[in-house]
Design an enzyme around this catalytic site. Sequence first.
Site, PDB file in Angstrom:
ATOM      1  N   SER A 240      10.509  55.331   0.544  1.00  0.00           N
ATOM      2  CA  SER A 240      11.255  55.890  -0.569  1.00  0.00           C
ATOM      3  C   SER A 240      12.639  55.255  -0.660  1.00  0.00           C
ATOM      4  O   SER A 240      13.147  54.700   0.314  1.00  0.00           O
ATOM      5  CB  SER A 240      11.407  57.408  -0.404  1.00  0.00           C
ATOM      6  OG  SER A 240      10.160  58.061  -0.462  1.00  0.00           O
ATOM      7  N   GLU A 320       3.335  55.209  -8.501  1.00  0.00           N
ATOM      8  CA  GLU A 320       3.697  56.626  -8.461  1.00  0.00           C
ATOM      9  C   GLU A 320       5.213  56.833  -8.407  1.00  0.00           C
ATOM     10  O   GLU A 320       5.743  57.341  -7.420  1.00  0.00           O
ATOM     11  CB  GLU A 320       3.044  57.289  -7.243  1.00  0.00           C
ATOM     12  CG  GLU A 320       1.533  57.244  -7.254  1.00  0.00           C
ATOM     13  CD  GLU A 320       0.915  57.663  -5.924  1.00  0.00           C
ATOM     14  OE1 GLU A 320       1.676  57.977  -4.983  1.00  0.00           O
ATOM     15  OE2 GLU A 320      -0.316  57.657  -5.816  1.00  0.00           O
ATOM     16  N   PRO A 321       5.954  56.477  -9.451  1.00  0.00           N
ATOM     17  CA  PRO A 321       7.388  56.770  -9.437  1.00  0.00           C
ATOM     18  C   PRO A 321       7.653  58.263  -9.580  1.00  0.00           C
ATOM     19  O   PRO A 321       6.996  58.946 -10.369  1.00  0.00           O
ATOM     20  CB  PRO A 321       7.915  56.005 -10.655  1.00  0.00           C
ATOM     21  CG  PRO A 321       6.747  55.938 -11.579  1.00  0.00           C
ATOM     22  CD  PRO A 321       5.533  55.826 -10.698  1.00  0.00           C
ATOM     23  N   GLY A 322       8.605  58.779  -8.827  1.00  0.00           N
ATOM     24  CA  GLY A 322       9.011  60.176  -8.948  1.00  0.00           C
ATOM     25  C   GLY A 322      10.519  60.268  -9.036  1.00  0.00           C
ATOM     26  O   GLY A 322      11.086  60.596 -10.076  1.00  0.00           O
ATOM     27  N   ARG A 323      11.184  59.944  -7.914  1.00  0.00           N
ATOM     28  CA  ARG A 323      12.645  59.941  -7.872  1.00  0.00           C
ATOM     29  C   ARG A 323      13.236  59.069  -8.991  1.00  0.00           C
ATOM     30  O   ARG A 323      14.254  59.425  -9.601  1.00  0.00           O
ATOM     31  CB  ARG A 323      13.103  59.397  -6.517  1.00  0.00           C
ATOM     32  CG  ARG A 323      14.605  59.292  -6.351  1.00  0.00           C
ATOM     33  CD  ARG A 323      14.967  58.268  -5.276  1.00  0.00           C
ATOM     34  NE  ARG A 323      14.175  58.381  -4.077  1.00  0.00           N
ATOM     35  CZ  ARG A 323      14.540  59.031  -2.983  1.00  0.00           C
ATOM     36  NH1 ARG A 323      15.724  59.598  -2.920  1.00  0.00           N
ATOM     37  NH2 ARG A 323      13.742  59.089  -1.925  1.00  0.00           N
ATOM     38  N   ARG A 369      19.321  67.236   1.351  1.00  0.00           N
ATOM     39  CA  ARG A 369      19.241  65.817   1.714  1.00  0.00           C
ATOM     40  C   ARG A 369      20.469  65.289   2.463  1.00  0.00           C
ATOM     41  O   ARG A 369      20.313  64.493   3.393  1.00  0.00           O
ATOM     42  CB  ARG A 369      18.949  64.968   0.471  1.00  0.00           C
ATOM     43  CG  ARG A 369      17.573  65.243  -0.136  1.00  0.00           C
ATOM     44  CD  ARG A 369      17.253  64.287  -1.273  1.00  0.00           C
ATOM     45  NE  ARG A 369      17.024  62.949  -0.768  1.00  0.00           N
ATOM     46  CZ  ARG A 369      17.845  61.929  -0.937  1.00  0.00           C
ATOM     47  NH1 ARG A 369      18.994  62.097  -1.594  1.00  0.00           N
ATOM     48  NH2 ARG A 369      17.555  60.742  -0.456  1.00  0.00           N
ATOM     49  N   CYS A 400      26.437  79.043   6.662  1.00  0.00           N
ATOM     50  CA  CYS A 400      26.957  79.119   8.027  1.00  0.00           C
ATOM     51  C   CYS A 400      26.474  77.936   8.851  1.00  0.00           C
ATOM     52  O   CYS A 400      25.750  78.104   9.847  1.00  0.00           O
ATOM     53  CB  CYS A 400      26.512  80.431   8.685  1.00  0.00           C
ATOM     54  SG  CYS A 400      27.710  81.729   8.494  1.00  0.00           S
ATOM     55  N   GLU A 401      26.841  76.730   8.444  1.00  0.00           N
ATOM     56  CA  GLU A 401      26.482  75.501   9.132  1.00  0.00           C
ATOM     57  C   GLU A 401      27.593  74.492   8.923  1.00  0.00           C
ATOM     58  O   GLU A 401      27.991  74.238   7.779  1.00  0.00           O
ATOM     59  CB  GLU A 401      25.173  74.900   8.580  1.00  0.00           C
ATOM     60  CG  GLU A 401      23.934  75.707   8.819  1.00  0.00           C
ATOM     61  CD  GLU A 401      23.429  75.625  10.239  1.00  0.00           C
ATOM     62  OE1 GLU A 401      23.838  74.702  10.973  1.00  0.00           O
ATOM     63  OE2 GLU A 401      22.615  76.484  10.606  1.00  0.00           O
ATOM     64  N   TYR A 430      14.241  66.083  -5.577  1.00  0.00           N
ATOM     65  CA  TYR A 430      14.242  66.673  -4.235  1.00  0.00           C
ATOM     66  C   TYR A 430      15.285  67.764  -4.013  1.00  0.00           C
ATOM     67  O   TYR A 430      15.302  68.375  -2.951  1.00  0.00           O
ATOM     68  CB  TYR A 430      14.348  65.594  -3.147  1.00  0.00           C
ATOM     69  CG  TYR A 430      13.213  64.615  -3.230  1.00  0.00           C
ATOM     70  CD1 TYR A 430      11.913  65.020  -2.940  1.00  0.00           C
ATOM     71  CD2 TYR A 430      13.420  63.307  -3.653  1.00  0.00           C
ATOM     72  CE1 TYR A 430      10.849  64.151  -3.064  1.00  0.00           C
ATOM     73  CE2 TYR A 430      12.364  62.422  -3.776  1.00  0.00           C
ATOM     74  CZ  TYR A 430      11.083  62.851  -3.476  1.00  0.00           C
ATOM     75  OH  TYR A 430      10.025  61.988  -3.607  1.00  0.00           O
TER      76      TYR A 430
END
Length: 472
Positions: A240, A320-323, A369, A400-401, A430
């Site tokens: 990707s 198969e393009p998605g992004r 991401r 809380c991270e 995504y």
Amino acid sequence: MTPGLPVGPAGPPWSSGVRRRDDGEVEVAGVAVTEFAAEHGTPSYVVDEADFRARARAYRTAFEAAFAAVGTGVDVYYAGKALLTVAIARWAREEGLRVDTASGGELATALRAGVPGEAIGLHGNNKSDAEILRAFEHGVGRIIVDSLAEIDRVAALAAERGVVAPVMVRVTTGVHAGGHEYISTAHEDQKFGLSINSTATGAAAGAASPAPDSPAMSALLRVLDKPSLKLLGIHSHIGSQILDPDGFEAAARAVLDLRAALAARSGVLVEEVDLGGGYGIAYLPGEVALDPERVAKDIASSVADVAASLGTPLPRFSIEPGRAIAGPAGLTLYTVGTVKPVTVGGDDGAEPFTRLYVSVDGGMSDNIRPALYGADYHAGIVGRASAAEPVLARVVGKHCESGDIVVHQVMLPGDIQAGDLLAVAATGAYGRSMASNYNMLTRPPVVAVREGASRVLVRRETEADLLALDQG
């Protein structure tokens, strides 16, 4: 939108419908962000419908033209895992694309959108029996099998139902591509596909023994041996966020070699080869996305040369393009909360500097991401103009991270304050599909904008939604 961006279209990495007005406010497809926020609230996923459709058309027309020029055809599947709603599946279909799904839920969404079964593909390395049976029920055009065990299971279920299941075998070519180890999918030490490398079967046979079949060849031969399966072809996906087309060309060569070897072995020359997706986009100003026309022409020319050298006719291809379609078409709109300057450095002798921490009303629950991959994004204030000097900032969420970072580094106006609207570009892929309810935050809505109007595609979750699932 960095400080000083001139009035007019924003340009990449923003969608084509993003522009700054004379008064400094930003609009998306003619919808002012302040009006949007007043109607839909923040955080919100904003999808520029015309931009999505234009990118879908660009991939379809570029690949159709390039592959027709070398004497074969191509099908473009929208990779639904990037972002899938009923409306988005419908947009993809209306623009002439098919839809690739990777779960029962994605399959159900595509079907509800009216996508015919024959125009749907079903992926997955661990499909359930229920998912496979639903594919049979709706006449899904291809099931991409991922292991020898799955071949046996699909064949058995098809035989029980009295159907012949159309399958492709997913192979790993050893071509490594992608922006992070976790999204590079063609190396052998990972869960997807079957290696074309015969050494992947193990070296235990010994030097005097005949070379064993590769896992990929074994899988293809096994499919041919099953009366309840129809072998459509070979599937490859190398990763990707790929910005160099050489990887696609190398993978295509490897798959066509395998196709020819299978024909020599079995007499069957499969009719289709899928080259997967992974076409990269611009996430930051100055980055250059893969150009559909360029990559289509390069791949078409390469496969034509390889087929000629092998003496085999070209198969039909699919991609198969998605992004590449959804990513640039989307942005996430937030409201700024706490703004806190933090002094960084000095302990190790380095010159200390100040980084402005800008907290927003979302975070890693709506875009994992940056925390998962270290992915970089670009952001800007969009509700007003500012003449303030830019300062180094980090956009963070409310979870809380300490790793709850939305944008690692960006220059923002020094007068940024609570209540400002801030947008993050290129979040169409995504963000929503990997969203969670961490810290019991509700997931944002998905709202389409087009020609000065907005329409909710997926409504905002509420606390009532969360509590309705809790049976305690």
